[in-house]
Design an enzyme around this catalytic site. Sequence first.
Site, mmCIF file in Angstrom:
data_model
loop_
_atom_site.group_PDB
_atom_site.id
_atom_site.type_symbol
_atom_site.label_atom_id
_atom_site.label_comp_id
_atom_site.label_asym_id
_atom_site.label_seq_id
_atom_site.Cartn_x
_atom_site.Cartn_y
_atom_site.Cartn_z
ATOM 1 N N ASP A 154 -2.745 -7.268 0.156
ATOM 2 C CA ASP A 154 -3.638 -6.540 -0.716
ATOM 3 C C ASP A 154 -4.808 -7.461 -1.054
ATOM 4 O OD1 ASP A 154 -2.966 -4.102 -1.254
ATOM 5 O OD2 ASP A 154 -2.170 -4.397 -3.266
ATOM 6 N N ASP A 173 1.226 -4.007 -4.905
ATOM 7 C CA ASP A 173 1.507 -3.971 -6.339
ATOM 8 C C ASP A 173 1.626 -2.549 -6.838
ATOM 9 O OD1 ASP A 173 -1.064 -3.221 -6.033
ATOM 10 O OD2 ASP A 173 -1.954 -4.819 -7.218
ATOM 11 N N ASP A 189 2.302 1.512 -2.690
ATOM 12 C CA ASP A 189 2.668 0.525 -1.669
ATOM 13 C C ASP A 189 4.153 0.553 -1.339
ATOM 14 O OD1 ASP A 189 0.081 -0.453 -1.508
ATOM 15 O OD2 ASP A 189 0.380 -1.798 -3.201
#
Length: 1184
Positions: free
Chosen positions: A473, A794, A798
């Site tokens: 990310d 997070d 996801d």
Amino acid sequence: MGDVANSSIEFHPKPQQQREAPHAGGFGCTLAELRSLMELRGAEALQKVQETYGDVGGLCRRLKTSPTEGLADNTNDLEKRRQIYGQNFIPPKQPKTFLQLVWEALQDVTLIILEVAAIVSLGLSFYAPPGEESDACGNVSAGAEDEGEAEAGWIEGAAILLSVICVVLVTAFNDWSKEKQFRGLQSRIEQEQKFTVIRNGQLLQVPVAALVVGDIAQVKYGDLLPADGVLIQGNDLKIDESSLTGESDHVRKSADKDPMLLSGTHVMEGSGRMVVTAVGVNSQTGIIFTLLGAGGEEEEKKDKKGKQQDGAMESSQTKAKKQDGAVAMEMQPLKSAEGGEMEERERKKANVPKKEKSVLQGKLTKLAVQIGKAGLVMSAITVIILVLYFVIETFVVDGRAWLAECTPVYVQYFVKFFIIGVTVLVVAVPEGLPLAVTISLAYSVKKMMRDNNLVRHLDACETMGNATAICSDKTGTLTTNRMTVVQSYLGDTHYKEVPAPSALTPKILDLLVHAISINSAYTTKILPPEKEGALPRQVGNKTECALLGFVLDLKQDFQPVREQIPEDKLYKVYTFNSVRKSMSTVIRMPDSGFRLFSKGASEILLKKCTNILNSNGELRSFRPRDRDDMVKKIIEPMACDGLRTICIAYRDFSAAQEPDWDNENEVVGDLTCIAVVGIEDPVRPEVPEAIRKCQRAGITVRMVTGDNINTARAIAAKCGIIQPGEDFLCLEGKEFNRRIRNEKGEIEQERLDKVWPKLRVLARSSPTDKHTLVKGIIDSSTGEQRQVVAVTGDGTNDGPALKKADVGFAMGIAGTDVAKEASDIILTDDNFTSIVKAVMWGRNVYDSISKFLQFQLTVNVVAVIVAFTGACITQDSPLKAVQMLWVNLIMDTFASLALATEPPTESLLLRKPYGRDKPLISRTMMKNILGHAVYQLTIIFTLLFVGELFFDIDSGRNAPLHSPPSEHYTIIFNTFVMMQLFNEINARKIHGERNVFHGIFGNPIFCTIVLGTFAIQVIATIPTSQLKCLKEAGHGPGKDEMTDEELAEGEEEIDHAERELRRGQILWFRGLNRIQTQIRVVKAFRSSLYEGLEKPESKTSIHNFMATPEFLINDYTHNIPLIDDTDVDENEERLRAPPPPSPNQNNNAIDSGVYLTTRGTKSATSSVFSSGPASPLHSVETSL
């Protein structure tokens, strides 16, 4: 489950009576009432709430709580609630006891074979064959036991059992400590899980276990609900109830349609407030756990407590009981039918850490099975050869018949062969392997905690060492996640820093402050710094914090605006999600019209804008051409500086034209743009270096983000993910999908294989894109090796990608509960550098196990070949079963501890990852193993076949059945162990490094173990005869002892003893006795007759004899001396009489005797012989 339970129950409450009944502890609801309420869903539940309580407000009043202020933070009140309604805690299942773990460890096949062999050997050692064997059995019966040996025969079997116990205890202890660590970890994760509640009108973060019935809890996107509750107010709330119902569709929740929120479900969208109605074992998850028997005892206690407290309200209780009876009856079949399956499932779940196999465990299991099979074949061949050799030699060559009285002797031989076979098997199977893996993993997991990696699944640790790709990310992982607005476009002007409030028109300023303050979660705040001079604290969503910070920088305040329009006055909220990429809030204006504020990704929201505010705060039209212009001149330059661009807009609706609020596209359109802001999220200073390390280690880092492609590319360049002049791809989600899908819209692996190898940045990606990419890389078979993928995430969205990845990293600080639930490792500091540490530890685990394998396989190869050839050529393994077990268990256990606790070094990151398909044993390791094996075998075989010549000792080969341990074989055993000990140092390096001592003192455990093993080995092989206090200690049976009386028992007795002891030792014993007698005689003779006349050289030689302390006669009456000092005496022996022919040519000390005797000695002894038969001296000799 609730639906099943309630489908056939009709509730006919009589509200009047129920209201009048006195309720538990002064609250208006009983536990049973609330439990039955939470069984209902949808309209049914709504109806029940309205009938019983009027509305949710009525329920809150009964529970003595305020929907807006929450509970008073009063300890007594909270405690009382816990007593009546229970704690929010589901007692975990009982862990396995140590004894259960011991029992599990005993199930190992190798150990079972060993136990059987040991017990057979023990039994036979206590069994004495009947009667004296006749000569008919031939020299095979040479092994019949004498007293001393019979006592020591059991040692071998007992030692094998002892070592089995050692292994079992070590394994069980390891499992137990692993289980304990797991529970500690679990409780740590649980303690860290906090939930937002309102108490005394303040928002507080409390640990989940501290929630009580009546608490008002804030529910937001990404939460895992910790208790059951009823929704008071919700915005666009969608819940994933699949964990309870198995239905994957998200369920819409609203206060006027379906207000029931259940524990264990995930909030996928929206936000809201709920009143907690059931906690712990009474919540829906708790009830299921109770059915599974997890919280059984807890329930009974609760019931008892409940009964005592509710003594007063028997009457209404019975009514509830009747209703509950129906529920209970409904639930009964559940318990029997599904309960069984559920329990099975739960049991499986409980054992998950044991069952799941990682890449490494798969390879190891395969290897262990192969080694085991090879060992089995070798041991079978050994036994067959031994038996055939024995049978042919005894019955064919010597032509004997099988006599009944000889059977026990033959059986003992066969058992000896069987034990040798088992020894070969024991040596072949690497018991140390599972131990090495466990120790290595447990050690690493413990150490990784310090490096901010909270490992949830043990095997993730070593999988990480093989990772070839990391999909990371951007926000919070590569960047600091402390966002600030640095550029803005307001009223036709592009400001490179925060403008002065005076530079803006009051209308624009007012609209901007309202748009930001109202259209963001009310839980997001900026609080004053904790320490003087620190930065203000950002609480909640970081992007919203940046916008609120912008309001404060403009010298305005957001709090008064929020107080003026509290959250429950908001008319409609479209919360942010990954599909919308925007958030909108509708408020009612004083003139009964509506105003919608919207904020979101600039290129998405600008497409919905038709007007924009000019410098005077007036509307001017905003056409597609203007938009393209703005993108080029404002948004792209901001994005190229690595800024996230957010557009803030609004729209007014008149009272007359109220739209259909559910038609979102209609509502959020035709907007007026207020501002575009550029938010900077600085790259973490340590990230570029970490990414460089990853690339050097052969790991490709890809960035997957929801951000604008230009921002993403700029940040990727700052981090070093993309380098100028490289051949790489940066794609947006749409373009990515266009490239990988065919005409029908299906994903094709071949198309994906063309894209992913070069892909470095995937921008504006949806969670599905992330999942597709991860799955595609894992399934791909292009390239020389299959990929092992790690993913960081997070957000709730996801979850699927984290689950699919080989290793999922969730963020400990910014991560949602859903993400943590799906992950394997939690990064407690949200930092990319911790991932690099995880790679290092993972590789270290892999290397530790390879080191141990290299060490173990060398021992195994050598020991198997020695045992096999030794057994076939000399009918007896030079390395006995007990000795083998000592090498195999003590050294392996210790070696696994020593090699598994090597700390990782930076050099681990200088090589490419192994990947999935690479074999465990590399070429270098193979070379090391075979090279060392050849060297060790050369030395051991030299010692075995010609060792007695080097050391001038009796040969230990072809010894009879129960002969005592020989010095010859002890030397072989010691040499073998010492070679293993030094090979342990060699095993520290497996990549062909020259210097094996490099960094050896960095591992104190290793040094301690090597020295400790050395010391134990030295102590263990001191002959028992030297340790008077420990007759039976030492290795195997002690040296045999013979007393004078036994010697004097006549000729046949001595013959019998000759069968026991090696011929050489007996002859030497006799000769020694006589020599000592002669020395005495000479002494007496000299002192009485020849005083002053002796010859000088005779004196020296006799003195030499007497001065040696070993020749004290009393010392030798009991113990057989060591063989080394025998030569002198045997010469004397030769002078006396020729030795009887020895059938077992063991007497090499005699054959190769060195003539050391001096002439003087000869003259002295001849003088003794010269005395006549009647002389008194002769009688002295005979009497002695």
